[in-house]
Design a protein around this motif. Structure first.
Motif, PDB file in Angstrom:
ATOM      1  N   ALA A 128       1.123  -1.295  -0.007  1.00  0.00           N
ATOM      2  CA  ALA A 128       0.029  -0.417  -0.427  1.00  0.00           C
ATOM      3  C   ALA A 128       1.003   1.347  -0.170  1.00  0.00           C
ATOM      4  O   ALA A 128       1.965   1.676   0.214  1.00  0.00           O
ATOM      5  CB  ALA A 128      -0.819  -0.032   1.566  1.00  0.00           C
ATOM      6  N   GLY A 129       0.430   2.164  -0.557  1.00  0.00           N
ATOM      7  CA  GLY A 129       1.411   3.613  -0.949  1.00  0.00           C
ATOM      8  C   GLY A 129       2.035   3.335  -1.636  1.00  0.00           C
ATOM      9  O   GLY A 129       2.882   4.617  -2.618  1.00  0.00           O
ATOM     10  N   THR A 130       2.282   2.219  -2.336  1.00  0.00           N
ATOM     11  CA  THR A 130       3.250   2.575  -3.859  1.00  0.00           C
ATOM     12  C   THR A 130       2.123   3.569  -5.131  1.00  0.00           C
ATOM     13  O   THR A 130       1.294   2.471  -5.688  1.00  0.00           O
ATOM     14  CB  THR A 130       4.184   0.560  -4.035  1.00  0.00           C
ATOM     15  OG1 THR A 130       4.283   0.608  -2.886  1.00  0.00           O
ATOM     16  CG2 THR A 130       4.703   0.662  -5.189  1.00  0.00           C
ATOM     17  N   HIS A 131       2.246   3.774  -5.830  1.00  0.00           N
ATOM     18  CA  HIS A 131       2.211   4.006  -7.560  1.00  0.00           C
ATOM     19  C   HIS A 131       2.995   3.312  -8.738  1.00  0.00           C
ATOM     20  O   HIS A 131       4.347   3.646  -8.451  1.00  0.00           O
ATOM     21  CB  HIS A 131       2.204   5.437  -7.504  1.00  0.00           C
ATOM     22  CG  HIS A 131       0.899   5.634  -8.184  1.00  0.00           C
ATOM     23  ND1 HIS A 131      -0.273   5.606  -8.654  1.00  0.00           N
ATOM     24  CD2 HIS A 131       1.927   6.383  -9.433  1.00  0.00           C
ATOM     25  CE1 HIS A 131      -0.068   6.307 -10.185  1.00  0.00           C
ATOM     26  NE2 HIS A 131       0.750   6.368 -10.906  1.00  0.00           N
ATOM     27  N   VAL A 132       1.845   1.871  -9.323  1.00  0.00           N
ATOM     28  CA  VAL A 132       2.682   1.842 -10.028  1.00  0.00           C
ATOM     29  C   VAL A 132       2.929   2.037 -11.490  1.00  0.00           C
ATOM     30  O   VAL A 132       1.607   2.595 -11.666  1.00  0.00           O
ATOM     31  CB  VAL A 132       2.612   0.263 -10.270  1.00  0.00           C
ATOM     32  CG1 VAL A 132       3.241  -0.477 -10.686  1.00  0.00           C
ATOM     33  CG2 VAL A 132       3.171  -0.385  -8.502  1.00  0.00           C
ATOM     34  N   GLU A 153      -9.154  -4.467  -6.130  1.00  0.00           N
ATOM     35  CA  GLU A 153      -8.552  -4.726  -5.076  1.00  0.00           C
ATOM     36  C   GLU A 153      -7.131  -4.568  -4.510  1.00  0.00           C
ATOM     37  O   GLU A 153      -6.629  -5.522  -3.946  1.00  0.00           O
ATOM     38  CB  GLU A 153      -9.078  -6.266  -5.081  1.00  0.00           C
ATOM     39  CG  GLU A 153     -10.548  -6.735  -5.413  1.00  0.00           C
ATOM     40  CD  GLU A 153     -10.870  -8.071  -5.899  1.00  0.00           C
ATOM     41  OE1 GLU A 153      -9.810  -8.316  -6.359  1.00  0.00           O
ATOM     42  OE2 GLU A 153     -12.177  -7.626  -6.067  1.00  0.00           O
ATOM     43  N   LEU A 154      -6.551  -3.931  -5.445  1.00  0.00           N
ATOM     44  CA  LEU A 154      -4.755  -3.215  -5.080  1.00  0.00           C
ATOM     45  C   LEU A 154      -4.673  -2.606  -3.789  1.00  0.00           C
ATOM     46  O   LEU A 154      -5.862  -2.202  -3.931  1.00  0.00           O
ATOM     47  CB  LEU A 154      -4.386  -3.234  -6.326  1.00  0.00           C
ATOM     48  CG  LEU A 154      -4.246  -4.118  -7.585  1.00  0.00           C
ATOM     49  CD1 LEU A 154      -4.176  -3.293  -9.124  1.00  0.00           C
ATOM     50  CD2 LEU A 154      -3.576  -5.061  -7.818  1.00  0.00           C
ATOM     51  N   ASP A 155      -3.412  -3.031  -3.094  1.00  0.00           N
ATOM     52  CA  ASP A 155      -3.104  -2.197  -2.152  1.00  0.00           C
ATOM     53  C   ASP A 155      -2.492  -0.874  -2.942  1.00  0.00           C
ATOM     54  O   ASP A 155      -2.641   0.278  -3.123  1.00  0.00           O
ATOM     55  CB  ASP A 155      -2.344  -2.885  -1.413  1.00  0.00           C
ATOM     56  CG  ASP A 155      -3.027  -4.498  -0.490  1.00  0.00           C
ATOM     57  OD1 ASP A 155      -4.849  -3.747  -0.096  1.00  0.00           O
ATOM     58  OD2 ASP A 155      -2.386  -4.897   0.169  1.00  0.00           O
ATOM     59  N   CYS A 156      -1.836  -1.297  -4.099  1.00  0.00           N
ATOM     60  CA  CYS A 156      -1.652   0.556  -4.650  1.00  0.00           C
ATOM     61  C   CYS A 156      -2.375   0.752  -5.898  1.00  0.00           C
ATOM     62  O   CYS A 156      -3.432   0.210  -5.818  1.00  0.00           O
ATOM     63  CB  CYS A 156      -0.147  -0.689  -5.457  1.00  0.00           C
ATOM     64  SG  CYS A 156      -0.377  -1.563  -7.197  1.00  0.00           S
ATOM     65  N   THR A 157      -1.770   2.010  -5.871  1.00  0.00           N
ATOM     66  CA  THR A 157      -2.404   2.286  -7.269  1.00  0.00           C
ATOM     67  C   THR A 157      -2.246   2.324  -8.722  1.00  0.00           C
ATOM     68  O   THR A 157      -0.082   1.893  -8.574  1.00  0.00           O
ATOM     69  CB  THR A 157      -2.642   3.789  -7.156  1.00  0.00           C
ATOM     70  OG1 THR A 157      -1.903   4.618  -6.763  1.00  0.00           O
ATOM     71  CG2 THR A 157      -2.835   4.479  -5.179  1.00  0.00           C
ATOM     72  N   ALA A 158      -2.513   1.982  -9.681  1.00  0.00           N
ATOM     73  CA  ALA A 158      -1.813   2.197 -10.983  1.00  0.00           C
ATOM     74  C   ALA A 158      -2.205   2.419 -12.020  1.00  0.00           C
ATOM     75  O   ALA A 158      -3.367   2.813 -12.121  1.00  0.00           O
ATOM     76  CB  ALA A 158      -1.481   0.270 -11.063  1.00  0.00           C
ATOM     77  N   GLU A 159      -1.630   3.039 -13.345  1.00  0.00           N
ATOM     78  CA  GLU A 159      -1.564   3.275 -14.618  1.00  0.00           C
ATOM     79  C   GLU A 159      -0.766   2.706 -15.372  1.00  0.00           C
ATOM     80  O   GLU A 159       0.382   1.945 -15.160  1.00  0.00           O
ATOM     81  CB  GLU A 159      -1.612   4.583 -14.358  1.00  0.00           C
ATOM     82  CG  GLU A 159       0.226   5.520 -14.779  1.00  0.00           C
ATOM     83  CD  GLU A 159      -0.066   6.629 -14.487  1.00  0.00           C
ATOM     84  OE1 GLU A 159       0.026   7.180 -15.334  1.00  0.00           O
ATOM     85  OE2 GLU A 159       0.651   7.720 -13.361  1.00  0.00           O
ATOM     86  N   LEU A 160      -1.100   1.997 -15.996  1.00  0.00           N
ATOM     87  CA  LEU A 160      -0.784   0.835 -17.166  1.00  0.00           C
ATOM     88  C   LEU A 160      -1.223   1.901 -18.954  1.00  0.00           C
ATOM     89  O   LEU A 160      -1.661   2.679 -19.016  1.00  0.00           O
ATOM     90  CB  LEU A 160      -1.227  -0.130 -17.813  1.00  0.00           C
ATOM     91  CG  LEU A 160      -1.881  -0.677 -16.294  1.00  0.00           C
ATOM     92  CD1 LEU A 160      -2.956  -2.076 -16.101  1.00  0.00           C
ATOM     93  CD2 LEU A 160      -0.543  -1.199 -15.592  1.00  0.00           C
TER      94      LEU A 160
END
Length: 278
Positions: A128-132, A153-160
């Motif tokens: 958690a707290g990681t931005h991927v 459902e992810l602990d991290c945030t993400a952009e692809l």
């Protein structure tokens, strides 16, 4: 087991019927094992088929061009999207899932760039707290990864982002990443693009930032190498992967990326390479 979901099993002894119960977890484990071995046997069968037809590759020249193209495209499609995960399931259950938790994603924080994010298998394991920011060339695989992001459902945030890892200018800003993670990207990276990709990794990293690269190389054991050589033609055709381990040599020559640790994940073939941006 109080509070646990149970299933019944009939046990016939001496004409009587005794009802026994088994934890549902047992069935989940058995089903997972069956799927894993089913995946492995399917891959083994395809390897044998592919190697057989490769040994008769001269026959392809006797077929109409559109037929030859269709055959090659069929094997190529095996390495995309959901099919990729299906073909890789045995490795996922046996090794990759544990490696993601213990090695690839553990302790990652801040802004993380993942090169070769694929179908997003690493995403559920980032803290958690990681931005991927996940980069991949395959739109088919990114479609699957976006489903994981959309699930919430992810602990991290993400952009692809669909982009070329060897040229990220205009996509990822210089000096913006605290971590760079790449799992087995360099197995599928053409040799002439390894150095440009490493240069891009160095460019986007903050000074002192960390990288983790997972890679495969040929075993020094004659028996292990023969097994890899048996699978190699199929692995390259379907996944585009090779076992030459060239990235380690390129890292040793790089002026801005310093290797600090190498962890043997499996025998002497699968490695995690850790380092920092000088």
């Amino acid at each position: 087991m109080p509070g646990a979901e149970m299933r019944s099993r009939r046990d016939v002894r001496g004409g009587g019927v005794v009802m026994k119960t088994l934890p549902s977890d047992t069935f989940a484990v058995v089903w997972s094992e069956l799927k894993a071995w089913g995946s492995f046997l399917a891959v083994l069968a395809l390897v044998c088929i592919y190697n057989f037809f490769s040994s008769l590759s001269f026959l392809l020249h006797l077929l109409p061009p559109h037929t030859t193209k269709a055959i090659r495209a069929a094997f190529s499609r095996l390495g995309s999207g959901v099919m990729y995960d299906t073909m890789d399931y045995w490795w996922e259950v046996r090794h990759y899932h544990r490696w993601r938790e213990e090695h690839f994603c553990s302790g990652v924080s801040g802004q993380c760039l993942e090169l070769g994010v694929g179908t997003g298998r690493n995403l559920p394991h980032y803290p958690a707290g990681t931005h991927v920011v996940g980069i991949d060339l395959s739109e088919e695989q990114l479609v699957v990864a976006r489903q994981a992001v959309a699930s919430g459902e992810l602990d991290c945030t993400a952009e692809l982002i669909r982009a070329d890892a060897s040229n990220l200018r205009g996509v990822v800003a210089s000096g913006s990443s605290d971590f760079v993670v790449s799992t087995f990207l360099f197995c599928v990276c053409p040799e002439h693009l390894i150095s440009p990709t490493l240069d891009e990794i160095a460019r986007v990293m903050k000074p002192g930032a960390s990288f983790r690269l997972a890679d495969i190389q040929y075993s020094e054991s004659p028996g292990g190498r023969r097994v890899q050589e048996f699978f190699a033609p199929y692995v390259e055709a379907v996944f585009g992967a090779r076992f030459d381990g060239k990235v380690r040599q390129k890292l040793a020559e790089h002026k801005l990326l310093k290797v600090t640790r190498q962890v043997a994940l499996k025998s002497d073939t699968h490695w995690m390479i850790e380092g920092v941006r000088i």
